[in-house]
Write a protein that holds these residues in place. Structure first.
Motif, PDB file in Angstrom:
ATOM      1  N   THR A   1      -8.904  -1.713  15.938  1.00  9.12           N
ATOM      2  CA  THR A   1      -9.120  -1.418  14.517  1.00  9.12           C
ATOM      3  C   THR A   1      -7.985  -0.601  13.904  1.00  9.12           C
ATOM      4  N   GLU A   2      -6.826  -0.574  14.543  1.00  9.10           N
ATOM      5  CA  GLU A   2      -5.730   0.201  13.976  1.00  9.10           C
ATOM      6  C   GLU A   2      -5.103  -0.537  12.792  1.00  9.10           C
ATOM      7  N   ARG A   3      -4.498   0.230  11.903  1.00  7.78           N
ATOM      8  CA  ARG A   3      -3.763  -0.287  10.742  1.00  7.78           C
ATOM      9  C   ARG A   3      -4.657  -1.089   9.799  1.00  7.78           C
ATOM     10  N   LEU A   4      -5.873  -0.629   9.593  1.00  8.90           N
ATOM     11  CA  LEU A   4      -6.764  -1.264   8.639  1.00  8.90           C
ATOM     12  C   LEU A   4      -6.716  -0.510   7.313  1.00  8.90           C
ATOM     13  N   ARG A   5      -6.715  -1.278   6.218  1.00  9.29           N
ATOM     14  CA  ARG A   5      -6.839  -0.652   4.912  1.00  9.29           C
ATOM     15  C   ARG A   5      -8.265  -0.175   4.693  1.00  9.29           C
ATOM     16  N   ARG A   6      -8.455   0.618   3.646  1.00  4.56           N
ATOM     17  CA  ARG A   6      -9.765   1.210   3.428  1.00  4.56           C
ATOM     18  C   ARG A   6     -10.834   0.142   3.223  1.00  4.56           C
ATOM     19  N   GLU A   7     -10.524  -0.880   2.414  1.00  6.39           N
ATOM     20  CA  GLU A   7     -11.517  -1.929   2.175  1.00  6.39           C
ATOM     21  C   GLU A   7     -11.775  -2.754   3.436  1.00  6.39           C
ATOM     22  N   GLU A   8     -10.741  -2.969   4.254  1.00  7.77           N
ATOM     23  CA  GLU A   8     -10.945  -3.692   5.511  1.00  7.77           C
ATOM     24  C   GLU A   8     -11.784  -2.884   6.483  1.00  7.77           C
ATOM     25  N   MET A   9     -11.588  -1.583   6.509  1.00  8.18           N
ATOM     26  CA  MET A   9     -12.403  -0.745   7.369  1.00  8.18           C
ATOM     27  C   MET A   9     -13.873  -0.791   6.959  1.00  8.18           C
TER      28      MET A   9
END
Length: 423
Positions: free
Chosen positions: A367-375
């Motif tokens: 789950t690294e390098r996820l944008r806020r909406e992707e998280m």
């Protein structure tokens, strides 16, 4: 072969003509000699007559397993381009690794090793070749792109414990059945009845338990039975553990996908049950016509190997028909459980009295390098998936996470295998 002149000979011809014109205009002999020499050199470098097309062939050797679970495949490219001084070869490995190599002609052999984390039908290599003439005077590309495809077999992981169904229905095999018979473990001491063998009379038990003359007691054992195992593979999607790629639909080619994990799990479980003589069937949820009927033996093992290795993702647009399984079969459902359909099917089988083993084939998450909406979206999707796994456990299905530490997987298998039995 279609040869295309490069700017080099055209520039040489132009320079030669220019030098000859200058020699005539200024009466300089040395300019004329230089122009003639230049034109002769260009004429010698130009192709003469028809020539054969470059021939590019690819051959692969046997795969070599790598400790991390991937496979290294040796590949040899052979290029034959007549009259070529240099050959430029461009290769694309596994559809994403581009490599360019320049070798001296006219014949060249290029060895390389392709490391693939995937199994199943894969395009290992796509190669183009361009022949380059002396002094770069002309180029000639190969007419067709050479492609090398292969069906990579999944590895079989040794399993120390295997789950069993509640009541094996076969007539003979390696497992203890619930009914009395021959070949199994001790069941009980029972009064002699018509049909019992005289060899089964337990004289010590008779002396201890007889109440009147003529009473006899026999030792009864459990009957042995083989097991019906149905491997059901959910082929709806093929996702990697990199959560950020799910929304974009861009599958990370350098990471193993859920179908790779499912093939390894299906083949490992199939080998484990076939080794003890059980009957194993295999079916894809989206394509019931490709089902392999239950069976055992060496030929059936090869049929299962081909079917499992050839499994590929197939999106489902409608509700899945419930696959037909044998009565009392152990059902092994391999899925990522990213939708509700597999949970519904597991409920149908549990209601029919089958034991269901749900194998989670989702790779380890990254789950690294996820944008806020992707998280936020990933938390919702993974939360719904966790609810489905809890629903499976609540309905009595056993849940096994496959991708991970081998020791954890063995411990989980031991816990759900009931009575311990080592292979």
């Amino acid at each position: 072969m279609t040869r295309v002149l490069t700017p080099a000979p055209m520039g040489g011809i132009g320079a030669g003509i220019l030098l000859l014109g200058a020699a005539l205009a200024f009466g300089r002999v040395e300019l004329a000699v230089t122009g003639v020499v230049l034109l002769v050199a260009v004429a010698a470098a130009l192709p003469g007559g028809a020539a054969a097309e470059p021939v590019l062939t690819a051959e692969r050797g046997g795969g070599e397993p790598v400790p991390d679970g991937s496979v290294r495949i040796p590949v040899t490219l052979t290029v034959d381009a007549a009259d070529a001084e240099t050959i430029l070869v461009t290769t694309t490995q596994l559809q994403h690794r581009v490599r360019r190599v320049a070798v001296s002609g006219p014949v060249a052999r290029i060895p390389m090793g392709i490391r693939s984390p995937h199994t199943g039908d894969q395009e290992l290599l796509a190669a183009d070749a361009t022949a380059i003439g002396p002094d770069g005077a002309w180029t000639a590309p190969a007419p067709d792109r050479t492609r090398l495809t292969a069906r990579l077999q999944p590895r079989a992981v040794a399993l120390p414990f295997l789950p069993l169904s509640r009541d094996p229905a076969g007539l003979t095999g390696a497992h203890d059945a619930a009914r009395p018979g021959d070949g199994g473990e001790f069941r009980d001491i029972h009064p002699f009845a018509p049909g019992d063998r005289l060899q089964r009379i337990d004289w010590k038990a008779t002396a201890r338990l007889a109440r009147r003359p003529g009473d006899l007691f026999v030792r009864r054992a459990f009957a042995t039975s083989d097991l019906d195992v149905a491997l059901i593979l959910d082929d709806r999607d093929d996702v990697t553990g990199r959560v950020g790629d799910w929304a974009r639909g861009d599958r990370a080619l350098g990471l193993p996908g859920s179908m790779d994990v499912a093939r390894e799990a299906a083949w490992s479980l199939a080998c484990g049950y076939l080794d003890v003589g059980d009957q194993v069937a295999f079916q894809l949820l989206s394509r019931p016509s490709t089902a392999v009927r239950r069976g055992s033996g060496a030929r059936h093992r090869e049929r299962l190997r081909a079917a499992i290795a050839g499994a590929s993702p197939q999106p489902r647009l409608t509700r899945t028909r419930t696959p037909l399984v044998a009565r009392g079969a152990l059902i092994i459902l391999l899925s990522t459980f990213l939708d509700d359909e597999t949970v519904r099917l597991a409920g149908v089988w549990r209601a029919a009295g089958h034991r269901v083993l749900a194998v989670d084939t989702l790779p380890q998450l990254r789950t690294e390098r996820l944008r806020r909406e992707e998280m936020a979206a990933s938390r919702m999707v993974l939360g719904l998936r966790a609810d489905r796994l809890r629903d499976l456990a609540a309905m009595g299905a056993d849940v096994l996470v496959w991708d991970g530490d081998a020791g954890s997987r063995a411990a989980a298998l031991r816990g759900i295998s009931g009575p311990r039995r080592r292979r």
